[in-house]
Each structure stands twice: as C-alpha cells, then as structure tokens.
Design a protein around this motif. Structure first.
Motif, PDB file in Angstrom:
ATOM      1  N   LEU A 110      10.729   9.835 -16.899  1.00  0.00           N
ATOM      2  CA  LEU A 110       9.891   8.708 -16.470  1.00  0.00           C
ATOM      3  C   LEU A 110      10.309   8.223 -15.074  1.00  0.00           C
ATOM      4  N   LEU A 111      11.606   8.305 -14.797  1.00  0.00           N
ATOM      5  CA  LEU A 111      12.068   7.919 -13.460  1.00  0.00           C
ATOM      6  C   LEU A 111      11.475   8.838 -12.400  1.00  0.00           C
ATOM      7  N   LEU A 112      11.475  10.131 -12.730  1.00  0.00           N
ATOM      8  CA  LEU A 112      10.907  11.118 -11.807  1.00  0.00           C
ATOM      9  C   LEU A 112       9.426  10.807 -11.547  1.00  0.00           C
ATOM     10  N   LEU A 113       8.727  10.543 -12.632  1.00  0.00           N
ATOM     11  CA  LEU A 113       7.300  10.206 -12.509  1.00  0.00           C
ATOM     12  C   LEU A 113       7.136   8.893 -11.760  1.00  0.00           C
ATOM     13  N   GLY A 114       8.011   7.944 -12.095  1.00  0.00           N
ATOM     14  CA  GLY A 114       7.931   6.612 -11.490  1.00  0.00           C
ATOM     15  C   GLY A 114       8.144   6.660  -9.984  1.00  0.00           C
ATOM     16  N   VAL A 115       9.139   7.420  -9.549  1.00  0.00           N
ATOM     17  CA  VAL A 115       9.452   7.478  -8.115  1.00  0.00           C
ATOM     18  C   VAL A 115       8.272   8.067  -7.341  1.00  0.00           C
ATOM     19  N   PHE A 116       7.705   9.160  -7.842  1.00  0.00           N
ATOM     20  CA  PHE A 116       6.666   9.845  -7.074  1.00  0.00           C
ATOM     21  C   PHE A 116       5.259   9.286  -7.305  1.00  0.00           C
ATOM     22  N   LYS A 117       5.057   8.646  -8.434  1.00  0.00           N
ATOM     23  CA  LYS A 117       3.695   8.180  -8.702  1.00  0.00           C
ATOM     24  C   LYS A 117       3.551   6.655  -8.613  1.00  0.00           C
ATOM     25  N   TYR A 118       4.585   5.949  -9.045  1.00  0.00           N
ATOM     26  CA  TYR A 118       4.403   4.506  -9.170  1.00  0.00           C
ATOM     27  C   TYR A 118       5.247   3.666  -8.211  1.00  0.00           C
ATOM     28  N   ALA A 119       6.163   4.321  -7.447  1.00  0.00           N
ATOM     29  CA  ALA A 119       7.038   3.532  -6.572  1.00  0.00           C
ATOM     30  C   ALA A 119       6.224   2.732  -5.562  1.00  0.00           C
ATOM     31  N   GLN A 120       5.237   3.417  -4.936  1.00  0.00           N
ATOM     32  CA  GLN A 120       4.432   2.735  -3.916  1.00  0.00           C
ATOM     33  C   GLN A 120       3.672   1.553  -4.518  1.00  0.00           C
ATOM     34  N   PHE A 121       3.164   1.771  -5.726  1.00  0.00           N
ATOM     35  CA  PHE A 121       2.405   0.721  -6.422  1.00  0.00           C
ATOM     36  C   PHE A 121       3.308  -0.485  -6.682  1.00  0.00           C
ATOM     37  N   ALA A 122       4.534  -0.190  -7.161  1.00  0.00           N
ATOM     38  CA  ALA A 122       5.481  -1.273  -7.452  1.00  0.00           C
ATOM     39  C   ALA A 122       5.857  -1.997  -6.157  1.00  0.00           C
ATOM     40  N   ILE A 123       6.104  -1.215  -5.102  1.00  0.00           N
ATOM     41  CA  ILE A 123       6.491  -1.828  -3.819  1.00  0.00           C
ATOM     42  C   ILE A 123       5.355  -2.700  -3.284  1.00  0.00           C
ATOM     43  N   ASP A 124       4.138  -2.178  -3.324  1.00  0.00           N
ATOM     44  CA  ASP A 124       2.983  -2.948  -2.825  1.00  0.00           C
ATOM     45  C   ASP A 124       2.855  -4.281  -3.561  1.00  0.00           C
TER      46      ASP A 124
END
Lengths: 537, 79
Positions: A110-124
């Motif tokens: 999930l971390l792998l998925l989170g970093v590449f798919k959701y990191a930008q969303f979380a940062i935004d």
C-alpha cells in the motif's frame, strides 16, 4: 506497449510462434521474458517498480507459508501429546505470526501504491489546508516555503500499478487464509504478477485459478487458437471502430464543457461516453483474453452484459467483475465479519437495524475505497460514494420492495418491469459518468450548470456539428455490440464463436474478411489512439 | 450431533434469513435459492455461526459450494 499498436502485434506474433516451437518446459520462461520486455518497453523505471512488487509479495507470502509449515510440522511431531486447548492456543499463536507477516506485506504494498498514486493527492490536500490556515498570517510571496517545494512533486504513475498491486495483495491474503500454498520459485511467482495480457488493465487474477495455468505445459490447439484470434478481432473492433471513434468526437465536449448546453445535449454526450468506456475497457479485455486463449490460458472474465443489469448491485456483478470480486472477498466480507461489526449487529435489538446499519457502514467503506482505487481525486471518491448510496438504499428499501412484490408478484416479474429496471439502472450508470469522466467536482458542477441553464436548441446544434454526419455509422457498430451482448444475455452458457464455427466455410470467411476490412477502413488507430481509458488507474 | 439434527436447525436458520421455508439438500446452491446473493450469504453465515456457536474460516465463507459442504463444516467445527 499498448495492444492496438503494430509493435504489440509483432511482439505477440513472435511470442506465439516461439511459444509452441520451443520445448514445453521452457514455455513459462518465455512468458516471463515476454512479460518483462512488454512492461519494460516503455520505461525500465516501470520494470523496477514491478520487480519491487514481485519481491515484496514473494517475501511476504513465503514467510507466511513458512509459519504454517512449521506449525504443521510441530503438530504432526507432537501428535497425541497436546491437549485440545494446547493445540488451539498453538494454532492461534501461529495464526498471529502469519497475520503479522501479512500486515507488513500489505502495508509495504500500500505504501508503494500510495507513494506513486496518492502522494500528490495527499500533498495537494495538505497544501490546501495549510494555505487556508496560513492565509490568516501576513504573506511573504518572495520567500519559498516547504509548500512550494512539495507542490512540485509530480511522480509518474506507472501503468497498471493498481492492478498488479491488488492482484499481489489478493495472493498474499489467499496464502494467509491457507487457500493456496505460496510459490517458492521466485521466477514462477514473478510470472503470476507480471503476465503481460492482464498486466496493464486486468482482469485482476486469482492465484488459485491463474498460476497453475501459467506454468503448465501447453500443446498447440487449433480450435483454441482460432477462438482466441476471433476474440482479439472482436476486441480490436470495439476499441478501434467504436471507442476510438466516439472518443475522437466527444473529447472536445469534455475539454470545452461551457460550449455544450442543455440536458439533452449532455444526456447524449454521457450516453456516448458510456458506450465508449464499455467498448474501450471490454475491448481491452477481449484482446487480453484472446491472447491468453491462444497461449492455452483462460483468464477470468471481467464483463457480462453490464448495461443490461437490472439493479446497481447487478451492474457491479457484471462490470469489472474481478475488481468487484476482489473488494467482496478481501474487504467487504472481512468488514462484515469483523468484531466491531458483530458488536454493532448485537447492539441493536431491532432486526432491521441490526442488519441494515452494520452492512451500510461496511458498504460505505467499500465504495469509498472503490472510488479512491480508480484515482487520486475527490471526483472519484464522490463517484464511489454515489454508487455506495444506491447500494445502501437498495438494502434499506428491500423490505418495502418485498412487500410491494407480495402485493403484485405478476407485475414485478413481468418483462416490461424488467425492461424498466434495466433502463433505470443504465440511467443511473450514465449519470454517474458525469462525476467519473471529469474526475474533479468542478467539472461535474459545470456539467450540471450547463444542463440546468443551457439553451437546448443551441446545445443540440453544437453537438451535431461536433459529431459530424458521418458519425451515424458508429450507431450501426454500437447496435452490433449490443446485439452480441443480447445474444450472451439469452445464452449465458453458450458461445457465439461455437455457433459461428458451425456455419458453412464460405459464410464464416466472408464474415472474417468483412470484420478485418471494416477495422482497417473504419477504425481509428495510430498515434494518439493507442491509449485505453483504464490505463490511468 | 448428527447430520439430520444439523439439517433440522439449518432449516430454521434459512427460514429466518430468507423469510420463507426452503427445501434444503446437500446439492442446494446459492443459484437454487432466490435472493441468495453475496450480502444474504454473509448474513446467513453469521446466523449459522450464532446458531451452532462456531466460526467458519474465511476461505470457507468465500468458497463454500453448496449446503452439503456447509453441513460437513458445521459437523467438523462443532467437534
């Protein structure tokens, strides 16, 4: 490498001939090499991520399996020496160790998925939050802040990441549940995660059904090869003659929402998008399943006449079936069987509440996650919640429906009512695309505004101009697509290809040639038309 | 507990969940019973577990093929 490119056709043809030419024991090695080449063709960076996923899953599954193996060895060594309670405690301790391995593996994936798919969303979202908080302080725009650096993080989402990570998680959970034994051969395991036909867009494979087929030895079967090729042709027909042509005409509508006005205009655009998405996604599946069939491998089906579903629950049993199955087996069922859900169930003395409320909570979590799986944006989350609300309403209103059904069973079992149910479900699905396609709430609100305030006549005129009169032939292809679905609806166990095989040779070959030339003449292909809608997920 | 006793209690559970009496046999599957979808399945499993004071492993919850398998599991888990 997209399916509808000449590169892929060349790649698959070479692989197919080599597959049956080499000794059978090397066939799976060829599939593995081919899958790595297929995925790494666009960028070696993709391959690195795939191999990281393969390694994480391999370690997690083998470690989980080792816990169970040691447990069984110990129990067999001390057979008859342990009391029932001792045995139970020992098993529980082993189960806890296995659960820890599973948890660590799932978190890593999930971390792998989170970093590449959701990191930008979380940062935004964090930036939006901090900006709102900081707006009350005096601004100093000339000084860069951590927010300025963070907002520039734009990691490239590797194609298919969500699909193969979910497939890997499913495998790890199956090992934990002792449904399957872990694969000890790293390369065979790598093939399960990376098998090229399903790598970019699914279907999300089940280890128990898929893995044994991948490493089995396959002899050439003319019938299977022929049926596989026919299915590939059908996939090309859907993608190049329907999905691409519709996309080419209606993409300007999404890019310039303000130019298209009125309810009728947007109804037509959303309807066309519904057909485009179905032809695109199911076309991909036909090519994936067809290629696999030519190699002697049967993939799980992902579609079963979804636009003829009679309810939203039925729709999700027919659309993207492997994802629905995944969420049902690995999230919905565990949620319903969790301790907090049982406590909630027992908390209410009223039978209706004790069923509806805990189930609704589980459904809300599942559909929030389903939305988020599709993409890192609030638009997708709202789209998931949209379906969740219909599912919850279906459960909450079930007793009322049952009462009405008891009053007039003949009406509720009649063909006109069934057709009404299909149209109602289709309308809900089509409406949902107003949230799904823009994928951001501003776009959806703009569409709603255009529907409510627009000039109908102007909207129809603009849409007619955009679609162009030659678009009419697409309706003929759409009718063919629906006719095939209707055939499958009424022949759930039959195969259209087997029916075709019984036709006289001249009729069959005339049909094959007609489809081939139609794809070449009427299809849209080449640069700009090789991307599939679900690649972005 | 005998197989017949399991069936007797199971009939009551099915009637409670589906709101009507259902003729059960070893070969009865979800496809044979109107309304036995994934949601009803999990409700049914929960009610069976409460009735027999057992806990089905998740793999059996997902892959249980017919009532016969359910009965065998109940007998096995109640031992």
């Amino acid at each position: 490498m997209a399916f509808t490119t000449l590169q892929f056709i060349g790649f698959f043809a070479a692989l197919f001939f080599a597959y049956y030419a080499i000794p059978k024991r090397f066939q799976w090695w060829l599939l593995l090499g081919g899958s790595m080449f297929f995925y790494g063709y666009a960028s070696p960076y993709y391959l690195l991520l795939l191999l990281t996923t393969v390694s994480l899953t391999y370690i997690g599954a083998v470690a989980t399996g080792a816990v169970y193996r040691r447990r069984d060895e110990y129990l067999s060594l001390h057979k008859g020496e342990m009391s029932r309670d001792e045995k139970k405690d020992f098993k529980a301790a082993a189960n806890l160790r296995a659960k820890r391995w599973l948890t660590v593996t799932i978190i890593a994936l999930l971390l792998l998925l989170g970093v590449f798919k959701y990191a930008q969303f979380a940062i935004d979202n964090l930036i939006a939050l901090f900006t709102a908080l900081l707006s009350i302080l005096p601004a100093s725009p000339s000084t860069p802040t951590p927010i300025h650096y963070a907002s520039s993080l734009h990691l490239l989402l590797p194609i298919g990441l969500s699909f193969y990570i979910f497939q890997s998680m499913g495998y790890c959970i199956d090992v934990y549940r002792e449904e399957v034994l872990p694969e000890k051969n790293f390369f065979k395991h790598a093939l399960f995660v990376s098998f090229f036909p399903q790598l970019l867009q699914g279907p999300i494979g089940n280890y128990g059904r898929l893995a044994p087929q991948l490493i089995a030895e396959h002899s050439f079967d003319y019938q299977q090869a022929k049926f596989g090729l026919q299915r590939i042709a059908w996939g090309f027909f859907k993608k190049l003659m329907i999905a691409n042509v519709i996309a080419d005409r209606i993409n300007p509508c999404w890019a310039n929402i303000g130019d298209y006005e009125g309810l009728f205009c947007w109804g037509a655009i959303l309807f066309l998008y519904a057909i485009q998405l179905y032809a695109d996604f199911s076309g991909y599946m036909d090519i994936a399943c067809g290629c696999s069939q030519m190699l002697g491998i049967k993939l799980d089906e992902n579609f079963n006449c979804p636009y003829f579903a009679t309810s939203i629950a039925d729709f999700w049993r027919r659309w993207h079936m492997t994802l629905s199955e995944w969420f049902k087996n690995y999230l919905f069922y565990p949620l319903l069987r969790s301790d907090w859900n049982s406590r909630l169930r027992k908390f209410f003395s009223n039978k209706y509440l004790s069923t509806v409320l805990p189930t609704s909570m589980a459904l809300a979590i599942v559909w929030f996650t389903t939305g988020l799986w599709h993409g890192a944006s609030w638009g997708y989350v709202v789209w998931g919640v949209y379906y969740g609300l219909f599912m919850i309403a279906g459960i909450a209103l079930a007793p009322l429906y049952d009462r009405l059904h008891a009053i007039s069973p003949r009406f509720f079992e009649s063909r006109p009512y069934s057709i009404f149910q299909m149209l109602r479900t289709f309308a809900i699905v089509v409406l949902g695309y107003a949230i799904f396609k823009p994928a951001d709430l501003c776009g959806t609100l703009a569409i709603v505004q255009q529907c409510l305030n627009g000039n109908e006549a102007q909207g129809v005129y603009t849409l007619q101009y955009t679609l162009h009169h030659s678009f009419i032939k697409v309706f003929f292809w759409m009718a063919m697509l629906m006719a095939v679905d209707i055939y499958h609806l009424y022949h759930p166990l039959g195969s259209l290809r087997e029916t075709i095989a019984k036709l006289p040779l001249a009729v069959r070959w005339t049909g094959y040639m007609a489809v081939l030339w139609a794809i070449i003449f009427f299809g849209l292909y080449g640069s700009g038309f090789d991307q599939f809608e679900y690649f972005k997920f | 507990m005998t197989k017949e006793e399991v069936y007797e209690r199971l009939n009551g559970v099915f009637e409670d969940v589906f709101g009507r009496a259902i003729a059960l046999s070893d070969a009865t599957t979800a496809a044979d019973v109107d309304g036995w979808d994934s949601l009803t399945h999990i409700t049914l499993i929960g009610t069976v577990e409460d009735e027999f004071d057992i806990k089905f492993p998740m793999k059996d919850v997902v892959h249980m093929k017919n009532v016969g398998e359910m009965v065998d599991l109940i007998l096995q888990l109640s031992e």
